[in-house]
Design a protein around this motif. Structure first.
Motif, PDB file in Angstrom:
ATOM      1  N   UNK B 442       1.276 -30.862 -14.087  1.00  0.00           N
ATOM      2  CA  UNK B 442       0.922 -30.550 -12.704  1.00  0.00           C
ATOM      3  C   UNK B 442      -0.401 -31.236 -12.327  1.00  0.00           C
ATOM      4  N   UNK B 443      -0.453 -31.684 -11.087  1.00  0.00           N
ATOM      5  CA  UNK B 443      -1.653 -32.365 -10.603  1.00  0.00           C
ATOM      6  C   UNK B 443      -2.788 -31.352 -10.426  1.00  0.00           C
ATOM      7  N   UNK B 445      -4.684 -30.818  -7.959  1.00  0.00           N
ATOM      8  CA  UNK B 445      -4.677 -30.103  -6.670  1.00  0.00           C
ATOM      9  C   UNK B 445      -3.568 -29.046  -6.620  1.00  0.00           C
ATOM     10  N   UNK B 446      -2.466 -29.281  -7.363  1.00  0.00           N
ATOM     11  CA  UNK B 446      -1.445 -28.225  -7.307  1.00  0.00           C
ATOM     12  C   UNK B 446      -1.854 -27.047  -8.192  1.00  0.00           C
ATOM     13  N   UNK B 449      -4.127 -25.101  -6.074  1.00  0.00           N
ATOM     14  CA  UNK B 449      -3.385 -24.324  -5.074  1.00  0.00           C
ATOM     15  C   UNK B 449      -2.736 -23.095  -5.725  1.00  0.00           C
TER      16      UNK B 449
END
Lengths: 470, 470
Positions: B442-443, B445-446, B449
């Motif tokens: 997962x990135x 930023x995710x 989030x």
């Protein structure tokens, strides 16, 4: 044309020349429109018309990000727009929102013939994408009447349904990943190249079906099933809705895994498309018609199953007449009869359209109830739709919009749907036109949760305001 | 047994006698356990062991709500638990979390034979639910080895995959609605009786696959497809992974819409289940085996398709030997060979298990790479799994857990998976064991989030702490 709204403008910033200069610096002067914006401001049904003075056409996710970051800081409201084919006023501005068109972000990035995984940008026109996947033996799992102009990004943003949900399920199942831009301008990469990816929260679903109010989808990874070698389509005439229902049950039984579509059209709906577009229906004179399609890998097996199904239905007196074909041009002609119903009804004056899910036993009652209720005020009250998915399109057409007719229909139609435990929007979404009726399908606590989620992801409320939540 | 953790207890409240009195007042004394909690504290793999002193067994959603409301106010950590069959340490406490067992919330509420819509509570055992749906000609669209003890609520909370994702897709597509209880005790009714319901945000997906960290699922509405009249299963022997891949492609081509499972087992995996459980494999002596299943509505059509597929594969030299059967008892015997692989590997000492999605061309390489890497430290390095979904189960078994072997495997296995653009968890989830490796799939930023979403829905972090996010 009736523009059905009288909405107070939200507390947003007003565009000034510095804004225009900024946008020009991001996307270039020629990708910014300030004149002749009717096609962007008015929706397909001509029931909602915005007053936007600016259309922006970014060419990349980075440009979308820069635009949204700026708009968020300036509190400028934005209406993301795909092919503008939506039927609930969700894709046009309500006041003077900036229109963010995805039309230039439209590359098909990859199609994997073996796994079916297709990656593309959100501005791809559905039909173009489907044609490309068909070249390598795949199909896009969503198909609808507006395919020649709707965008895949709009389909995903609205969780569009259509003609083949029965076979391929909805987009929450088929979309493997998305890239989206939040109101803040933050790009969120939720792409995945796999059918199975259980790594953390499945955030992509926040953007599927939230109608551009939580983020702007820019890229999509989609699982495309194999194209079927053999397609058969039957057009059947039936005498009652009870026979329609029994025929659906038999279609599931006899056609099993090859059943790919089960649609119903009533006499009024067929009459609309036949007369408006001067089409020939293979059979006429029945109160109900069905389109039943099979898609399989072996034509002779499929035809055998189809014949058994039809013979049984005719023997039992459920199917009164019909035709079945495997010829592509004939299949297309028959589908036209169904796909042009909504277009014919809209073009013949004004049309109130309702897209509802109903328990199957209640499926057609509402058409009769509404007929009694509106009487001579309407030209035609008719029903058609995706019987196989319990999804009815109830249409009430008239010469022109009148408050009297409107008040006879709404909110009664939603109250009735709620009373029989249906859903007030099966596939079209809530958009602008149904936002006041959300309560008929959603509990107060879930509406509250939606509101706080909206606030959480878009604190300034710049993304597609006046839509979904009132 | 190796208890692989050394986690610092979070800043939660400590249980006292007043808490016990409160819980007794809500669920009754006999539904509260304070002794003999090993079965609740230790996971199936015996790799994670919590130290919970309290198991609560509420009997209704209202009781769950009252418990969570209280725990949230008192900042008491809670571990929701289904059948405790998870493989990533997600279903057991890590420290002294209160275990909230769903076992008494287990009613099957309704099964609609025509639409396939099945409503049940989350504590239903998957196999029981499947048996009930089969009585009316339907099947539950998820099927996995642990079916006799896992709960449907756990399946949905973890977005469990299993043997038939190839045919029926994942649970985000099949689950029509859920009822869940938030950390605050708020009950959220997101149930739907329809395949299509586009009314507002699709909040149910927040709870599907978030492993009990965002809410506790108490009720589910599930779309169950029709049971197939005809099932055929082939057990095939092949000489190389290249032939396995070509056979999968041919299975899709020849079996089309009736293909319902495509599994691969390598020699080491088969050997494990055969020798541990004293089973008879129909064929032996090949480096690779495949289980290919068809499910259709017409036995003779299906057999014809199957024979054509097999003849072609044998003619081309891809399939070296095999057997195909439509007899239920033989089908069950063959499935046992596959389903008991993970159980055999776990029972023979200790087993490192990885559940990854990989591009098909890379699918089996990782097994060879790991074999080279761990050498004699392992008893067996083997791979099996859902080839049709690009999902490999890589298993490395040994006499007992050693740091040396562990360090040879992790984080290398995740780095490798990341390098070939795979997913570090295809279907098992992140749970406790993989939370430090989330970044490989997962990135940033995710993940950010995800964190803010967790904070948003569970501000005190009481729900299944130490899981998914570190």
């Amino acid at each position: 044309m009736k523009i059905r709204h009288n909405v107070k403008r939200g507390n947003y910033g007003f565009l000034d020349s510095k804004d225009i200069s900024f946008f020009e610096s991001v996307i270039g002067k020629r990708n910014l429109l300030q004149e002749d914006l009717d096609g962007y401001n008015v929706d397909f049904l001509r029931s909602v018309c915005g007053n936007s003075q600016l259309v922006l056409k970014p060419g990349s996710v980075k440009e979308v990000s820069a635009i949204l970051k700026y708009c968020n800081e300036r509190k400028l409201a934005v209406c993301p727009q795909g092919g503008n084919t939506g039927l609930v006023g969700g894709s046009v501005p309500i006041c003077d929102e900036i229109i963010l068109s995805l039309q230039r972000i439209n590359r098909i990035i990859s199609i994997d013939q073996i796994t079916g995984i297709t990656v593309c940008e959100s501005g791809c026109i559905l039909e173009n994408l489907d044609n490309k996947t068909r070249e390598v033996g795949l199909v896009v799992p969503v198909d609808l009447g507006a395919k020649s102009s709707c965008y895949i990004g709009g389909n995903v943003s609205t969780n569009a349904g259509g003609l083949r949900v029965l076979r391929y399920g909805n987009l929450h199942g088929s979309v493997l990943g998305v890239e989206a831009v939040l109101a803040s301008g933050q790009i969120i990469d939720l792409m995945s190249d796999f059918k199975k990816d259980n790594t953390g929260y499945h955030l992509k679903h926040l953007f599927i079906g939230s109608e551009g109010t939580l983020g702007v989808i820019t890229k999509i990874s989609l699982l495309c099933p194999p194209k079927s070698d053999a397609v058969h389509l039957a057009f059947l005439g039936l005498s009652s809705f009870d026979h329609v229902l029994r025929t659906f049950i038999n279609a599931k039984r006899y056609l099993g895994e090859i059943l790919s579509s089960c649609e119903m059209i009533d006499a009024g709906s067929l009459e609309a498309s036949v007369s408006h577009f001067k089409l020939n229906a293979p059979i006429q004179g029945y109160p109900f018609y069905m389109l039943i399609e099979s898609s399989g890998s072996n034509a002779s097996h499929d035809l055998e199953k189809f014949n058994e199904f039809l013979e049984n239905g005719m023997k039992n007196g459920e199917i009164l007449d019909g035709t079945v074909t495997a010829e592509l041009s004939k299949i297309q002609d028959i589908w036209k009869l169904r796909e042009l119903v909504p277009v014919a009804l809209v073009n013949n004056g004004y049309c109130f359209k309702y897209d509802i899910s109903l328990p199957l036993r209640e499926f057609y009652n509402i058409v009769n109830v509404m007929q009694d209720r509106v009487g001579d005020l309407a030209k035609c009250v008719c029903g058609y739709g995706h019987l196989g998915d319990s999804n009815l399109h109830l249409n009430i057409s008239c010469e022109k919009f009148t408050e009297e007719l409107y008040n006879r229909i709404e909110p009664f139609v939603f109250e009735y749907t709620c009373k029989v435990k249906g859903s007030i929007s099966a596939e079209h979404g809530i958009g602008f036109l149904k936002r006041n009726y959300l309560k008929y399908s959603k509990s107060p606590e879930s509406i509250k949760m939606m509101r706080s989620l909206k606030k959480f992801l878009d604190p300034n409320g710049i993304l597609n305001p006046y839509k979904v939540l009132n």
